[in-house]
Scaffold this active site. Structure first.
Site, PDB file in Angstrom:
ATOM      1  N   LYS A  56      14.101  -5.817  -7.650  1.00 46.71           N
ATOM      2  CA  LYS A  56      14.321  -7.267  -7.602  1.00 46.71           C
ATOM      3  C   LYS A  56      15.803  -7.648  -7.548  1.00 46.71           C
ATOM      4  CE  LYS A  56      10.112  -9.174  -7.928  1.00 46.71           C
ATOM      5  NZ  LYS A  56       9.583 -10.205  -7.020  1.00 46.71           N
ATOM      6  N   SER A 100       7.544 -13.191 -13.928  1.00 51.75           N
ATOM      7  CA  SER A 100       6.892 -12.503 -15.049  1.00 51.75           C
ATOM      8  C   SER A 100       7.845 -11.533 -15.732  1.00 51.75           C
ATOM      9  CB  SER A 100       5.656 -11.752 -14.562  1.00 51.75           C
ATOM     10  OG  SER A 100       6.032 -10.709 -13.679  1.00 51.75           O
ATOM     11  N   GLU A 142      -2.441  -3.132  -4.409  1.00 55.65           N
ATOM     12  CA  GLU A 142      -2.641  -4.160  -5.427  1.00 55.65           C
ATOM     13  C   GLU A 142      -3.542  -3.626  -6.534  1.00 55.65           C
ATOM     14  OE1 GLU A 142      -2.732  -8.525  -3.620  1.00 55.65           O
ATOM     15  OE2 GLU A 142      -4.295  -7.262  -2.721  1.00 55.65           O
ATOM     16  N   GLY A 192      -6.317  -8.140  -9.066  1.00 61.54           N
ATOM     17  CA  GLY A 192      -5.476  -9.114  -8.361  1.00 61.54           C
ATOM     18  C   GLY A 192      -5.376  -8.799  -6.887  1.00 61.54           C
ATOM     19  N   ASP A 236      -5.535 -10.620  -4.175  1.00 61.02           N
ATOM     20  CA  ASP A 236      -5.383 -11.831  -3.356  1.00 61.02           C
ATOM     21  C   ASP A 236      -4.867 -11.534  -1.956  1.00 61.02           C
ATOM     22  OD1 ASP A 236      -3.104 -11.338  -5.268  1.00 61.02           O
ATOM     23  OD2 ASP A 236      -2.092 -12.738  -3.935  1.00 61.02           O
ATOM     24  N   SER A 281       8.575   0.588  -7.539  1.00 60.05           N
ATOM     25  CA  SER A 281       9.378  -0.635  -7.578  1.00 60.05           C
ATOM     26  C   SER A 281      10.135  -0.885  -8.868  1.00 60.05           C
ATOM     27  CB  SER A 281       8.490  -1.846  -7.272  1.00 60.05           C
ATOM     28  OG  SER A 281       7.441  -1.943  -8.221  1.00 60.05           O
TER      29      SER A 281
END
Length: 327
Positions: A57, A82, A208, A212, A214, A308
């Site tokens: 990030k 989060s 995923e 979750g 989506d 990640s």
């Protein structure tokens, strides 16, 4: 009517890489003969858990904050997250001489809350199951005159995240597939932009948590789908809807989405610790979990993985990964 954000190009990723040079870490690429044998392929793991603040990030947050005007920096920035984008934005703000206010769920991991505060950010908490974090952050930014840096739905953030895949491919050379965790879709959108530009035939596979899914559902439906807020140990992937900007990119460039259970994520965390000698948080371990659990169909010869992040405290890591004693 709001105009569509400009598309993220490979040139944008290259430009972000130049901006991040000497600022972000060029993280290592890990390999394991044991892993190769289990998967039946050569696997190259881009270890973003060794990135500054412990996750990829920082790449996107720094790229976005660095592009703000002096006037915007003087007023400060806002973000919602989060945990990892919270820390990344707080650190980028400190590095670039501005201030940050971060909206975070009240049940975010303690280590992520503490790290974000430690970088100097003001934290505003919310209930992730009953409140809309985006609406809260937008209202806060408008009230205080701050510039909002969202965690994934921003072209400069997406371009910054794509530098992880760019570095991986520069080190490994051509890969047959790239396996990437999916939350809001910023990392895989940037990574797919870079990977398919360098190697048009590469398969881009997202991962995923089962709770979750989506993005998987959205890709199958051909439009963004909202699911209930997922309850999963992969807190960095506990989102209910793909990003407005990221989804069209991923719709065009991502080949498939694999799903993994919380138990499979824990197995991958243990494997990384015991075999790779590295610590991954649950969200960072999902691509490895997909490979170890056979969720990637017909694995090709050379596979890249983006691990990640590694932001998990010792107590939670121990609680998740300990095996019950056998009698």
């Amino acid at each position: 009517m709001a105009t569509a954000a400009p598309p993220v190009s490979f040139a944008d990723v290259r430009e972000a890489a130049a901006r991040l040079q000497g600022i972000a870490h060029r993280t290592p690429v890990l390999t394991s003969r044991t892993l190769n044998s289990l998967v039946g392929a050569e696997v190259f793991i881009k270890a973003e858990n060794y990135q500054r603040m412990g996750a990829f990030k920082f790449r996107g947050a720094y790229n976005a904050v660095a592009r703000l005007s002096p006037e915007q920096r003087a007023k400060g920035i806002a973000a919602y997250s989060s945990g990892n984008h919270a820390q990344a934005t707080a650190l980028a703000a400190r590095e670039l001489g501005t201030t940050a206010v971060i909206v975070m769920p009240e049940d975010a991991p303690r280590s992520k809350l503490a790290a974000t505060a430690g970088y100097g950010a003001e934290i505003v908490t919310y209930d992730r199951y009953t409140q809309d974090r985006s609406a809260l952050a937008h209202a806060l930014a408008e009230e205080r005159g701050l510039t909002l840096i969202p965690p994934y739905d921003h072209p400069h953030v997406i371009a910054g995240q794509g530098t992880a895949a760019l570095e991986l491919l520069e080190e490994t050379g051509p890969l047959d597939a790239l396996v990437v965790p999916v939350g809001g879709g910023g990392l895989i959108a940037g990574s797919a932009t870079a990977a398919t530009a360098l190697h048009p035939g590469i398969r881009v596979i997202g991962v995923e948590p089962e709770a979750g899914d989506d993005t998987k559902r959205s890709l199958e439906a051909g439009a963004r789908v909202t699911v209930p807020i997922p309850r999963t140990i992969a807190d960095g992937q506990a989102l209910d809807t793909p990003g407005e900007i990221t989804f069209p990119i991923n719709q065009r460039l991502v080949d498939s989405i694999a799903l993994v259970s919380d138990a499979e994520i824990v197995t991958a965390m243990r494997f990384a610790f015991e075999r790779l000698k590295t610590v991954l948080e649950p969200s960072g371990a999902t691509p490895l979990a997909a490979l170890l659990a056979g969720r990637v169909e017909n694995p090709p010869r050379r596979i890249g993985v983006i691990a990640s992040g590694g932001n998990i405290d010792a107590d939670r890591f121990s609680a998740l990964t300990q095996r019950p004693e056998r009698g």
